[in-house]
Every structure is written in C-alpha cells, then in structure tokens.
Scaffold this active site. Structure first.
Site, PDB file in Angstrom:
ATOM      1  N   SER A  63       0.835  -1.208   0.000  1.00  0.00           N
ATOM      2  CA  SER A  63       0.000   0.000   0.000  1.00  0.00           C
ATOM      3  C   SER A  63       0.865   1.251   0.000  1.00  0.00           C
ATOM      4  O   SER A  63       0.602   2.216  -0.741  1.00  0.00           O
ATOM      5  CB  SER A  63      -0.912   0.013   1.235  1.00  0.00           C
ATOM      6  OG  SER A  63      -1.852  -1.037   1.194  1.00  0.00           O
ATOM      7  N   ALA A 157      -4.618  -0.391  -2.568  1.00  0.00           N
ATOM      8  CA  ALA A 157      -3.953   0.189  -1.398  1.00  0.00           C
ATOM      9  C   ALA A 157      -4.976   0.380  -0.282  1.00  0.00           C
ATOM     10  O   ALA A 157      -6.074   0.898  -0.524  1.00  0.00           O
ATOM     11  CB  ALA A 157      -3.314   1.526  -1.747  1.00  0.00           C
ATOM     12  N   LYS A 158      -4.604  -0.031   0.909  1.00  0.00           N
ATOM     13  CA  LYS A 158      -5.473   0.218   2.070  1.00  0.00           C
ATOM     14  C   LYS A 158      -5.118   1.609   2.581  1.00  0.00           C
ATOM     15  O   LYS A 158      -4.363   1.773   3.552  1.00  0.00           O
ATOM     16  CB  LYS A 158      -5.260  -0.865   3.118  1.00  0.00           C
ATOM     17  CG  LYS A 158      -6.351  -0.945   4.182  1.00  0.00           C
ATOM     18  CD  LYS A 158      -6.170  -2.180   5.045  1.00  0.00           C
ATOM     19  CE  LYS A 158      -7.192  -2.244   6.166  1.00  0.00           C
ATOM     20  NZ  LYS A 158      -8.572  -2.439   5.677  1.00  0.00           N
ATOM     21  N   ALA A 159      -5.624   2.595   1.875  1.00  0.00           N
ATOM     22  CA  ALA A 159      -5.241   3.985   2.096  1.00  0.00           C
ATOM     23  C   ALA A 159      -6.270   4.714   2.963  1.00  0.00           C
ATOM     24  O   ALA A 159      -7.479   4.502   2.820  1.00  0.00           O
ATOM     25  CB  ALA A 159      -5.090   4.700   0.761  1.00  0.00           C
ATOM     26  N   TYR A 163     -11.220   5.665   2.719  1.00  0.00           N
ATOM     27  CA  TYR A 163     -12.296   5.262   3.615  1.00  0.00           C
ATOM     28  C   TYR A 163     -13.333   6.354   3.864  1.00  0.00           C
ATOM     29  O   TYR A 163     -14.300   6.137   4.593  1.00  0.00           O
ATOM     30  CB  TYR A 163     -11.703   4.726   4.925  1.00  0.00           C
ATOM     31  CG  TYR A 163     -11.229   3.303   4.734  1.00  0.00           C
ATOM     32  CD1 TYR A 163     -12.009   2.226   5.136  1.00  0.00           C
ATOM     33  CD2 TYR A 163     -10.035   3.037   4.076  1.00  0.00           C
ATOM     34  CE1 TYR A 163     -11.606   0.916   4.910  1.00  0.00           C
ATOM     35  CE2 TYR A 163      -9.623   1.733   3.846  1.00  0.00           C
ATOM     36  CZ  TYR A 163     -10.403   0.679   4.265  1.00  0.00           C
ATOM     37  OH  TYR A 163     -10.003  -0.616   4.025  1.00  0.00           O
TER      38      TYR A 163
END
Length: 304
Positions: A63, A157-159, A163
């Site tokens: 990420s 990507a866990k950005a 969220y």
C-alpha cells in the site's frame, strides 16, 4: 469507546497510550495520505498468535509503495514491532492497527520533506458487526454511494483517504436502520462492503467478487482456501444485486468483521433469513484456524 492498552509503538519507541500524539497540522490529518492495516491476535492453546501477520505486513508495504510513501523501517522490523506491541501490552486477544502517515512539516498536497511516520496500536476489540450478528446475521442495504472507481483511487492500497467513501456508505446504512452497507462498482455490479469483502452461496456454489476493483482481502483469501479444502466450489465472478437478492446465503468477511452472515438485504430476506449451512461451515473452519484448533493452518499463525 476504545478500551485503552498501556503502550503504543511510535517511530521505534513505546510511549504511554495517552502520550502517543501528533501535531494538529500533521499532513495526513488534513489530506488523508496514509496507509494502514487491521490485524487480529487470537488466544490459542498455550498463548496467543497473530493471524496471517506476514501477509498483513506485506500488504502494508505494498500500500505504501502504491501511494509513493517510503516506510522508514524494514518489513521484518515492522513484523517484530507488531509482535512486541501485543507482548508489551500483555494482550491475549486484540485488534492491531499499524498506521503509516505523513508527519508535520510543510502543508500542501505534494510535500516531499515531511517525515513518514509509523505507529502501531493494539487493544481488545470484539467483532466489528457485533456478536449477535455473528450468530444470527445482519441486515444490509445497497448504498447510494458507488465504490471508488479504479481510475479515481488506488483500490489495491489500504489507504486512509479511501475510507471516506466507506464512511459515507456506513453512515447512510445506519441512518436507515441497517447494520451495514454494500457498495456497487461504477458499472453497477456488487463490489464490497465499507470494510469487508462479500461472498454469496447459490445452488451450492460460492461466489465472490473478482479483484478488479476491490481490496485484496486477506480474510477473503483465507476463506477461499478453507472452502476449497472442504470440497466446496468457489468462483470469482461479477454478480448483480438482484442475484444477491435470490442467493441462498450471503456473508461478509474481513479482519474486523471476521465471518458475519447476512440475513437481509434491502428488505429482502436472504435464504431462510438466518445463517445457512455453508456459511456456518466456513465460519467454524475460520475460527478453528485462527485459534489454532485441529490441523488448521499453523503457517498462518505468528506466535507472540
């Protein structure tokens, strides 16, 4: 409220929980440029173990690479720091949150000299969608918000900033009396939940959405392995929300949500309106694996 632990790992040092602070002008706080992970540690026979820790650390670095952030620590250093955070806080079971963020310095959309910082916190936290949801299933609504398109954000990507989309969908669902939301992609196909991947069961076959425009879930991949080992057919293919309405079973998966059955979507009962046999089978296999029961997958467990 978060149940506070005693220490947070921050840039190589353990700080008291209440002292792990940042300046109000920290860049990521304003613009959302950061990446993170959600990881769980479970109590196992003779101690505790973090579930699929290496895969989570690898995804954290992936990420950061996607978002052009250089983590100032090595992969193994972060791995060991996570283990030590659990150990220092003397937690048997917990949720773990590593966060990589752009620190204080210049302000603006493209800062190059600000430090990239890392924090790791761990605290006791039950299943995200509730214990009752695990047992009886939850009510879900299809959100009016579309899941972020692959050309507007980096979906692998866990950005942090991604969220916002999830929060809008979740808030809408709660305001309408549901437990959780479900987002469709830009073409109208089922995508994922605000923080979960989704599976359906129809005519004995398990389906999940392909990786085209969703986060590559580690729990998702674990469920696929467990299902195939049980002799169940699992396919990755797009499906529409009306196919979801007529599914025999449906369930969300994710580190926070674990394996949460879905009993209703948009006022339509799913199957018999309670967790189905395949969902229950997958749920049991998953909890056996994370707790190190049976043969399971010991390679998935990093002992503390």
């Amino acid at each position: 409220m978060i149940q506070e632990a005693s220490k947070i790992w921050m840039d190589g040092n353990f700080l008291p929980w209440s002292e792990a602070n940042v300046h109000v002008l920290t860049n990521t706080l304003h613009y959302g440029m950061g990446v993170f992970e959600g990881i769980r540690c479970y109590e196992i026979n003779g101690g505790s173990a973090v579930f699929r820790l290496q895969e989570h650390v690898d995804r954290l670095f992936a990420s950061a690479h996607i978002m052009q952030m250089e983590i100032p620590y090595g992969n193994r250093e972060i791995f060991e720091a996570i283990i030590e955070t659990v150990r220092v806080n003397q937690l048997k079971e917990c949720y773990i949150r590593p966060l990589v963020f752009v620190g204080y310095g210049d302000m603006g959309l493209c800062v190059r000299e600000n430090p990239v910082q890392v924090a790791i916190a761990a605290w006791p936290w039950g299943t995200y969608l509730g214990e009752e949801g695990l047992k009886k299933g939850i009510r879900v609504m299809v959100s009016s918000y579309t899941r972020t398109h692959v050309n507007t954000a980096m979906t692998k990507a866990k950005a942090c900033g991604s969220y916002i989309n999830s929060q809008l969908a979740k808030r809408e669902a709660i305001q309408h009396g549901y437990n959780e939301a479900l987002l469709l992609d830009a073409e109208g196909y089922v995508s994922e939940g605000p923080g979960e991947n989704i599976f359906i069961v129809r005519k004995g076959r398990i389906k999940t959405t392909p990786l085209t425009s969703i986060l590559e879930g580690i729990t998702r991949e674990s469920v696929m392995v467990l299902a195939k080992e049980a002799g169940l057919e699992v396919t990755e293919e797009r499906f529409t929300r009306d196919e979801l309405y007529i599914a025999d079973e449906a369930f969300f998966v994710g580190t926070a949500a674990e394996i949460t059955p879905i009993r209703e979507i948009d006022g339509r009962r799913i199957g018999e309106g309670k967790p189905g046999p395949i969902t229950q089978q997958i749920q049991k296999s998953y909890f056996d694996a994370v707790h190190g029961k049976g043969n399971g997958h010991p390679e998935w467990l990093a002992k503390v």
